[in-house]
Every structure is written in structure tokens, then in C-alpha cells.
Design an enzyme around this catalytic site. Structure first.
Site, PDB file in Angstrom:
ATOM      1  N   HIS A   1       0.820  -1.208   0.000  1.00  0.00           N
ATOM      2  CA  HIS A   1       0.000   0.000   0.000  1.00  0.00           C
ATOM      3  C   HIS A   1       0.857   1.263   0.000  1.00  0.00           C
ATOM      4  O   HIS A   1       0.414   2.302  -0.497  1.00  0.00           O
ATOM      5  CB  HIS A   1      -0.960   0.007   1.196  1.00  0.00           C
ATOM      6  CG  HIS A   1      -2.325   0.481   0.841  1.00  0.00           C
ATOM      7  ND1 HIS A   1      -3.183  -0.224   0.024  1.00  0.00           N
ATOM      8  CD2 HIS A   1      -2.986   1.626   1.158  1.00  0.00           C
ATOM      9  CE1 HIS A   1      -4.314   0.449  -0.131  1.00  0.00           C
ATOM     10  NE2 HIS A   1      -4.212   1.575   0.551  1.00  0.00           N
TER      11      HIS A   1
ATOM     12  N   TYR B   1      -3.684  13.064  -0.707  1.00  0.00           N
ATOM     13  CA  TYR B   1      -2.335  13.105  -1.289  1.00  0.00           C
ATOM     14  C   TYR B   1      -1.822  14.526  -1.479  1.00  0.00           C
ATOM     15  O   TYR B   1      -0.622  14.724  -1.637  1.00  0.00           O
ATOM     16  CB  TYR B   1      -2.312  12.328  -2.612  1.00  0.00           C
ATOM     17  CG  TYR B   1      -2.625  10.867  -2.410  1.00  0.00           C
ATOM     18  CD1 TYR B   1      -1.721  10.026  -1.754  1.00  0.00           C
ATOM     19  CD2 TYR B   1      -3.834  10.336  -2.828  1.00  0.00           C
ATOM     20  CE1 TYR B   1      -2.013   8.696  -1.531  1.00  0.00           C
ATOM     21  CE2 TYR B   1      -4.137   8.999  -2.607  1.00  0.00           C
ATOM     22  CZ  TYR B   1      -3.229   8.178  -1.960  1.00  0.00           C
ATOM     23  OH  TYR B   1      -3.527   6.856  -1.726  1.00  0.00           O
TER      24      TYR B   1
ATOM     25  N   ARG C   1       1.409   1.993  -3.545  1.00  0.00           N
ATOM     26  CA  ARG C   1       0.195   2.596  -4.120  1.00  0.00           C
ATOM     27  C   ARG C   1       0.106   4.076  -3.742  1.00  0.00           C
ATOM     28  O   ARG C   1      -0.186   4.919  -4.599  1.00  0.00           O
ATOM     29  CB  ARG C   1      -1.031   1.829  -3.616  1.00  0.00           C
ATOM     30  CG  ARG C   1      -2.385   2.416  -4.008  1.00  0.00           C
ATOM     31  CD  ARG C   1      -3.486   1.478  -3.534  1.00  0.00           C
ATOM     32  NE  ARG C   1      -4.780   2.117  -3.388  1.00  0.00           N
ATOM     33  CZ  ARG C   1      -5.691   2.227  -4.354  1.00  0.00           C
ATOM     34  NH1 ARG C   1      -5.411   1.765  -5.566  1.00  0.00           N
ATOM     35  NH2 ARG C   1      -6.853   2.791  -4.128  1.00  0.00           N
TER      36      ARG C   1
ATOM     37  N   HIS D   1     -11.062   5.338  -6.363  1.00  0.00           N
ATOM     38  CA  HIS D   1     -11.690   5.951  -5.187  1.00  0.00           C
ATOM     39  C   HIS D   1     -13.113   6.377  -5.523  1.00  0.00           C
ATOM     40  O   HIS D   1     -13.354   6.997  -6.557  1.00  0.00           O
ATOM     41  CB  HIS D   1     -10.902   7.178  -4.716  1.00  0.00           C
ATOM     42  CG  HIS D   1      -9.629   6.835  -4.019  1.00  0.00           C
ATOM     43  ND1 HIS D   1      -8.612   7.743  -3.815  1.00  0.00           N
ATOM     44  CD2 HIS D   1      -9.201   5.671  -3.467  1.00  0.00           C
ATOM     45  CE1 HIS D   1      -7.617   7.154  -3.172  1.00  0.00           C
ATOM     46  NE2 HIS D   1      -7.954   5.901  -2.945  1.00  0.00           N
TER      47      HIS D   1
END
Length: 375
Positions: free
Chosen positions: A324, A359, A327, A350
Site C-alpha cells: 500500500h 495526497y 500505491r 476511489h
């Protein structure tokens, strides 16, 4: 219909019998209509009127109040769709377990509902584990007799054990599943408090560190796994579910089927990854899944985690690196290179742009144009 007047329907369990709770603000019109319902009674504990929960009575409530007051069904009806894209659910293991003395096993109706709704196997394991922990805490009590106070007392014990918020939420979901889905009483424990959501920033590593991890991997299969996790922004489960036909070399896309929330999507296929995949395919000759175990079938999640962690340690990365993290790094590096947030949301799969916006808090270009007051 007067929009200022309304009733809210609830699921109640009174003396081990299902009841329809009817909550309303003091109002002579509503009180008069409630008195006209079949055998209405008042619950001091729940502070609302109630009548037996039958299809006939639900229809009577609708016909009695229709066009006169607003009927709020939000906490009574359940309209969640049944999953349709998950792999075959395996609950037989739970059914075939040998009885353990003085240990309460998960009821068959619980397993059957998980099976019929085709919940992911990981969810099945989680729900059964948590629900059995809960029902063994109240061994001497009928499940239908357990109320909100009992559940709060159980959750309080978990809080005192300093379990994580995620652990606590999973436990609540497993308990609610029985009362609200298995017994057909949606939102029965609507008022049960959940822990406040944690707002943690994703762990991200630099492009140079990603390349260092890839460079530390000699095994072509392992190299393809790490490259795909990063270059396509895949979840570990999505990588493991990839089949040979999901690699579209003509359009340079990866097709992700039945991912989180049972959604399909496309994400990027890197040219360098495609070249490595061709070498890997000639050497390993997978038959169905892109990555398979030694005896065929889907590759294990534990193996993927081990591959990533060991490669990161070999590359001397200080942070703990998981699939993850790769990712997260994929999304952050795209944002830093100027890719639109909406496009990143689509690539990651998402459901909400708010999830992707996290982010912006770790992308370095967010801070580059800000002049430090000390300078």
C-alpha cells in the site's frame, strides 16, 4: 401532508419479540393516529410507541399516516445491494469446525447470510471472528435479548484494552450485521457510538527509493509484482486477482475487476513493466492468474507482502514499505508531476474525491511555492 409533522420508524426488540418503534414529537394529531394502530404500547426505555413488527402492521402505518405526516424510513429499511462480483464465498470451514467446550460458535443463520450476500472471504473471516468474541462475552444471554447497553459495555472493555479505532469499528460492524442484517432490523443499533475517524497521512517514499527497491530484486516474478504495485497503483488484493486477459498491451491498460466496492476500472500499464511481464510469462507460464503459486491458483497475499518488505530492506530503505505504500507513492508522484486529481481518483478507484485529496497533504509541490518566513 404537513412537512413539519413527522414520525421515524425504528426496529425494537421487546421481550424477545420484534417491534416497530414509532418516534415523534408531542403532537395531538400524531398521537391520535398512533392510538388507532393495532394494539399500540409505549416504551419508557426507548421513549417511543411501538406495535408488533409484521408486514401487515407496516402497511397499516403507511396507510394511516400517508398524506398526513412525513414517514422517515431511513433507520428502518435497508436498501444495500447484494454483492455480485466477489469470488465464491467459502464458509464451509466455519461450519465444519469441531465444537469447543463452553465456546459459542457463530450461528448458522449468520454464516448463511454472509454466504448469500457474497461477502468477500476476508470480510467473512473478520466478521465471524469478532462476532464469536462478542457472543462468548455474553454466553448466558440470548442474542435477541442483548441491548445497546450490553454492546456499549462490551465495546468499553475493548477500549480499555487500547485496541485501534479500526479494530473497534470492525467489531461494531460484525455485531450490527447480526441484528440488522441477519435478523432483518436495519439500524437497530444506530445510536451506538463509533470512534472518531483518524486522519493519518499516507506513508510515501521517493521515486529514487522505489527504483532502488526494484533494483534490489533479481527474481523476474518478484520484480514484476513490485513494478505493477507501483506503476499501476494497485491494491494487493487487486494484484492477486489479476488474470492474464486483464493485461491489455494494445491499449496499455490494466483492467481491475471487482475491486473494493465491487467496482471495475482501468489503470496504467507501464511499457517497461510490459517488457518484464513478457519475460516473466515465458519463464513461469501462468495459466489463469497473472501471478500463481507453485501448485497453481492465486498467489498468496503473505508472499507479496514478504517480497516487498524484503526488497525494501535490501535496498536499505529506512521506512517500513508495504504494497500500500507503493500505491500511495504512485498517487503522490502523479500529483507532483501535474496529473489532475480527478484522473488520479479514477486510476485509484476511489469512490470519493475526498479520499484522493489526502495526497495533496504529502505532495512536495504543495509546499514548493510557499516561502518560509525564516527565509
Amino acid at each position: 401532508m404537513n412537512p413539519a409533522k413527522s414520525i421515524t420508524l425504528y426496529h425494537l426488540m421487546i421481550r424477545n419479540e420484534k417491534m416497530i418503534g414509532i418516534k415523534f414529537l408531542p403532537d395531538k394529531l400524531i398521537q391520535g393516529l398512533v392510538k388507532g394502530l393495532p394494539n399500540p404500547k409505549w416504551s419508557k426505555e426507548h421513549n417511543m410507541a411501538y406495535i408488533p413488527n409484521t408486514k401487515t402492521n407496516l402497511s397499516i402505518i403507511f396507510n394511516t399516516f400517508k398524506g398526513i405526516v412525513w414517514i422517515n424510513y431511513n433507520r428502518f429499511l435497508l436498501n444495500k445491494p447484494i454483492n455480485t462480483h466477489n469470488d465464491k464465498v467459502d464458509v464451509e470451514w466455519f461450519r465444519k469446525r469441531n465444537p469447543i467446550p463452553e465456546y459459542r460458535l457463530c450461528p448458522e443463520e449468520y454464516l448463511l447470510k454472509l454466504e448469500l450476500k457474497r461477502y468477500a472471504n476476508s470480510t467473512v473471516r473478520t466478521y465471524v471472528s469478532f462476532f464469536e468474541m462478542f457472543i462468548n462475552h455474553y454466553k448466558d444471554k440470548e442474542l435477541s435479548a442483548i441491548n445497546e447497553s450490553d454492546i456499549r459495555a462490551f465495546l468499553q472493555k475493548l477500549v480499555h484494552r487500547n485496541v485501534s479505532n479500526s479494530y473497534l469499528n470492525q467489531c461494531i460492524n460484525a455485531i450490527k450485521f447480526y441484528y440488522e442484517v441477519v435478523l432483518g432490523m436495519p439500524n437497530r443499533f444506530y445510536e451506538i457510538e463509533r470512534p472518531r475517524k483518524e486522519s493519518k497521512l499516507p506513508t510515501v517514499i521517493s521515486k529514487e527509493e522505489v527504483l532502488s527497491i526494484i533494483g534490489s530484486t533479481n527474481n523476474i516474478k518478484h520484480k514484476c509484482i513490485i513494478k505493477l504495485l507501483y506503476s499501476s497503483g494497485l491494491r494487493r488484493s487487486e494484484l492477486l486477482n489479476l488474470k492474464l486477459a486483464d493485461v491489455d498491451s494494445k491499449r496499455m491498460l490494466i483492467r481491475v475487476q471487482g475491486s473494493k466496492g465491487n467496482k471495475d476500472r482501468h489503470t496504467l500499464l507501464s511499457q517497461t513493466v510490459l517488457e518484464d511481464l513478457r519475460i516473466y510469462f515465458r519463464e513461469w507460464k501462468p495459466r489463469e492468474y497473472l501471478f500463481e503459486g507453485q501448485r497453481g491458483g492465486r498467489y498468496s497475499a503473505q508472499s507479496v507482502l514478504k517480497i516487498v518488505k524484503e526488497a525494501a530492506i535490501k535496498a536499505k530503505i529506512k521506512q517500513s514499505v508495504t504494497p500500500h505504500v507503493l500505491r500511495h507513492s504512485f498517487a503522490t508522484h502523479l500529483l507532483e508531476s501535474g496529473v489532475d486529481l480527478r484522473q488520479i481518483q479514477v486510476l485509484l478507484g476511489h469512490g470519493s474525491s475526498k479520499t484522493t485529496e489526502i495526497y495533496t497533504h504529502v505532495a512536495t509541490n504543495t509546499f514548493r511555492n510557499i516561502k518560509n518566513p525564516l527565509d
